[in-house]
Design an enzyme around this catalytic site. Structure first.
Site, PDB file in Angstrom:
ATOM      1  N   LYS A 123      56.715  39.746  40.199  1.00 42.13           N
ATOM      2  CA  LYS A 123      55.266  39.780  39.979  1.00 42.13           C
ATOM      3  C   LYS A 123      54.979  39.245  38.587  1.00 42.13           C
ATOM      4  CE  LYS A 123      51.515  41.274  42.190  1.00 42.13           C
ATOM      5  NZ  LYS A 123      51.273  41.443  43.631  1.00 42.13           N
TER       6      LYS A 123
HETATM    7  P1  NAD Z   1      40.399  40.117  44.235  1.00 42.74           P
HETATM    8  O1  NAD Z   1      40.404  39.822  42.781  1.00 42.74           O
HETATM    9  O2  NAD Z   1      40.088  39.040  45.209  1.00 42.74           O
HETATM   10  O3  NAD Z   1      39.407  41.343  44.554  1.00 42.74           O
HETATM   11  C1  NAD Z   1      39.473  42.582  43.921  1.00 42.74           C
HETATM   12  C2  NAD Z   1      38.232  43.378  44.299  1.00 42.74           C
HETATM   13  O4  NAD Z   1      38.333  44.705  43.795  1.00 42.74           O
HETATM   14  C3  NAD Z   1      36.937  42.811  43.726  1.00 42.74           C
HETATM   15  O5  NAD Z   1      35.900  42.995  44.676  1.00 42.74           O
HETATM   16  C4  NAD Z   1      36.679  43.689  42.505  1.00 42.74           C
HETATM   17  O6  NAD Z   1      35.313  43.720  42.135  1.00 42.74           O
HETATM   18  C5  NAD Z   1      37.162  45.011  43.043  1.00 42.74           C
HETATM   19  N1  NAD Z   1      37.549  45.987  42.012  1.00 42.74           N
HETATM   20  C6  NAD Z   1      38.328  45.805  40.932  1.00 42.74           C
HETATM   21  N2  NAD Z   1      38.449  46.958  40.249  1.00 42.74           N
HETATM   22  C7  NAD Z   1      37.740  47.888  40.953  1.00 42.74           C
HETATM   23  C8  NAD Z   1      37.478  49.263  40.761  1.00 42.74           C
HETATM   24  N3  NAD Z   1      37.954  49.920  39.706  1.00 42.74           N
HETATM   25  N4  NAD Z   1      36.727  49.902  41.700  1.00 42.74           N
HETATM   26  C9  NAD Z   1      36.254  49.243  42.763  1.00 42.74           C
HETATM   27  N5  NAD Z   1      36.451  47.939  42.993  1.00 42.74           N
HETATM   28  C10 NAD Z   1      37.180  47.273  42.083  1.00 42.74           C
HETATM   29  O7  NAD Z   1      41.848  40.758  44.529  1.00 42.74           O
HETATM   30  P2  NAD Z   1      42.582  40.879  45.930  1.00 42.74           P
HETATM   31  O8  NAD Z   1      43.491  39.711  46.075  1.00 42.74           O
HETATM   32  O9  NAD Z   1      41.613  41.218  46.988  1.00 42.74           O
HETATM   33  O10 NAD Z   1      43.526  42.138  45.651  1.00 42.74           O
HETATM   34  C11 NAD Z   1      43.066  43.488  45.784  1.00 42.74           C
HETATM   35  C12 NAD Z   1      44.268  44.412  45.866  1.00 42.74           C
HETATM   36  O11 NAD Z   1      45.077  44.012  46.986  1.00 42.74           O
HETATM   37  C13 NAD Z   1      45.200  44.388  44.661  1.00 42.74           C
HETATM   38  O12 NAD Z   1      45.750  45.682  44.494  1.00 42.74           O
HETATM   39  C14 NAD Z   1      46.306  43.425  45.085  1.00 42.74           C
HETATM   40  O13 NAD Z   1      47.521  43.653  44.393  1.00 42.74           O
HETATM   41  C15 NAD Z   1      46.416  43.792  46.547  1.00 42.74           C
HETATM   42  N6  NAD Z   1      47.035  42.765  47.401  1.00 42.74           N
HETATM   43  C16 NAD Z   1      46.548  41.481  47.430  1.00 42.74           C
HETATM   44  C17 NAD Z   1      47.138  40.553  48.290  1.00 42.74           C
HETATM   45  C18 NAD Z   1      46.587  39.160  48.446  1.00 42.74           C
HETATM   46  O14 NAD Z   1      47.089  38.443  49.336  1.00 42.74           O
HETATM   47  N7  NAD Z   1      45.604  38.739  47.697  1.00 42.74           N
HETATM   48  C19 NAD Z   1      48.245  40.911  49.070  1.00 42.74           C
HETATM   49  C20 NAD Z   1      48.703  42.234  49.011  1.00 42.74           C
HETATM   50  C21 NAD Z   1      48.083  43.147  48.178  1.00 42.74           C
END
Ligand code: NAD
Length: 433
Positions: A123
């Site tokens: 990561k």
């Molecule tokens: P992103 O940046 O596209 O979206 C994140 C979202 O969370 C946004 O809407 C943001 O406003 C919101 N957010 C951030 N902090 C917050 C808080 N304290 N309270 C409420 N909302 C909050 O990111 P993403 O790619 O959607 O990733 C989200 C989660 O999923 C992360 O934990 C990431 O590690 C995990 N994840 C992502 C992927 C992927 O393919 N993108 C795969 C597996 C896991």
């Protein structure tokens, strides 16, 4: 070294009371310890698996648009490569820390093993606030970060992907920078790229689709069907918005969603495609017709059947776990639930489908993308989605079977499955000395 020996090592496990900490790495290790104990993991293997292979900190000097020079700090942690190259996203967020990146890298190791794809775990992250940076500044940060890690990245070494704050455009810059140094185009060095640059069909939707499939498989275990279930989603980014859309398409009722600024709710269900169009225009959930505002804290405690936390770590803790009304939690985010919260939820018979299983759809289709790039042959979207469904459903069943056999939660079962696969392959490879 021998694996899965007699359970003979009470010294392993420094978290007997459980954790409810601000350290994602401690939260990860507390579950690792519990699973290792249940497996009777050999103490030597325990030592090997708990240590990351490599941790790198890089300094990223960047000329800002106004002429100032700013220096950003970035990290890349390669946790384990026993089963293949490191795999894991790059996060751009102001709260990035080495502790967080280390935990996220380890979760990638166990996640890739749970879905049985030939990757290890890695990561990366850069401490920055992507909202306050211009596109040109983000490009310069990404290119310098990639150049600093040029010797560590590679299709056979460590393959990044998007995470919070990064997207297909960021991955295109990573690919281009790496390729300029390599003197030829290397699409397979990174996944989550735009379709025209060696990306895979279905990758953008993959994590959300995987969450929908897992919610569908989990629902009957609490007497529900996905169709008709009332669902709350925290986080409306790549993962949360697409999970909401996919569940909505299957006939679930999305009763609340939120982003970092707060949430909106409607007990009768929100029109998700219309909300996505509204969000794309104004980058805000606020004021969407027919909804009332709700805070992020209150949102987690709303009356619903399925809760999908899809924002960031440590959202469900000892203090609020008791108030959660969902019967099932499907973890879209990595590490949204602390170990103490797990204990409370298990006590209430809430089924928690852990991150390392539930959100593995993204890395699974990243694996498909890497395979397609290396073969130079691209699949139809229906092929991607079918293969994804096979893997998610099989992995859900493997974890459910492990949970049943050992009488443990889905979380500990998933760790046990992942750890036992990595331990087995580490042992078969042996130690090079
Ligand atoms: P992103 O940046 O596209 O979206 C994140 C979202 O969370 C946004 O809407 C943001 O406003 C919101 N957010 C951030 N902090 C917050 C808080 N304290 N309270 C409420 N909302 C909050 O990111 P993403 O790619 O959607 O990733 C989200 C989660 O999923 C992360 O934990 C990431 O590690 C995990 N994840 C992502 C992927 C992927 O393919 N993108 C795969 C597996 C896991």
């Amino acid at each position: 070294m021998s694996t899965i020996a007699e359970p003979q090592f009470p010294t392993i496990g420094s978290h007997p009371q459980g954790t409810d900490s601000a350290s994602p790495f401690e939260e990860m290790m507390s579950r690792f310890d519990l699973a290792a104990q249940k497996l009777g993991l050999d103490p030597g293997l325990y030592k090997v698996l708990r240590e990351p292979v490599r941790e790198t900190k890089v300094s990223i000097p960047v000329a800002m648009d106004d002429g100032r020079i700013e220096v950003f700090i970035g990290y890349r942690v390669l946790h384990n490569i026993a089963r293949g190259p490191g795999k894991g996203g790059i996060r751009f967020d102001k709260n990035v820390s080495l502790d967080e990146v280390r935990a996220l890298a380890a979760w990638m190791t166990w996640k890739c093993a749970v879905v049985n794809i030939p990757f290890g775990g890695a990561k990366g992250g850069v401490i920055c606030d992507p909202q306050s940076l211009s596109r040109a500044e983000l490009e310069r940060i990404t290119r310098r970060y990639t150049a600093e890690l040029m010797d560590q990245f590679g299709p056979e070494k460590d393959v990044p992907a998007p995470d919070m704050g990064t997207n297909p455009q960021t991955m295109a810059w990573v690919m281009d920078t790496y390729s300029m140094h390599a003197r030829h185009t290397v699409t397979s060095v990174v996944t989550g790229k735009p379709l025209s640059l060696g990306g895979s069909r279905g990758r953008v939707e993959a994590t959300g689709r995987g969450l929908m499939l897992i919610a569908r498989e989990a629902a009957p275990l609490r007497g529900l069907t996905l169709k008709g279930s009332r669902i709350v989603v925290q986080g409306f980014g790549n993962v949360g918005s697409i999970a909401a859309r996919m569940c909505h398409e299957q006939g679930a009722k999305i009763v609340a969603v939120s982003d970092i600024h707060g949430g909106i709710q409607n007990a009768n269900g929100i029109d998700i495609p219309a909300l996505i169009a509204h969000y794309e225009k104004g980058k805000s959930l606020k004021g969407f017709p027919g909804t009332q505002p709700v805070s992020n804290e209150a949102l987690l405690e709303l009356d619903c059947d399925i809760l999908i936390p899809a924002a960031n770590e440590n959202q469900i803790r000892q203090k609020n776990a008791g108030n959660i009304k969902a019967k099932i939690i499907v973890e879209g985010a990595n590490g949204p639930t602390t170990q103490r919260a797990d204990e409370v939820l298990n006590g209430k018979n809430v089924l928690v489908v852990p991150d390392i299983l539930a959100n593995a759809g993204g890395v699974t289709v990243s694996y498909f993308e890497w395979v397609q790039d290396r073969a130079g042959f691209f699949w139809r979207e229906s092929e991607v989605n079918e293969r994804l469904e096979d893997i998610m459903v099989q992995s859900f069943r493997d974890v459910a079977q492990m949970a049943e056999k050992y009488g443990v939660s889905f979380r500990i079962a998933a760790y046990m499955l992942g750890i036992s696969r990595v331990a087995h392959d580490t042992m078969v490879r042996g130690l090079y000395a």
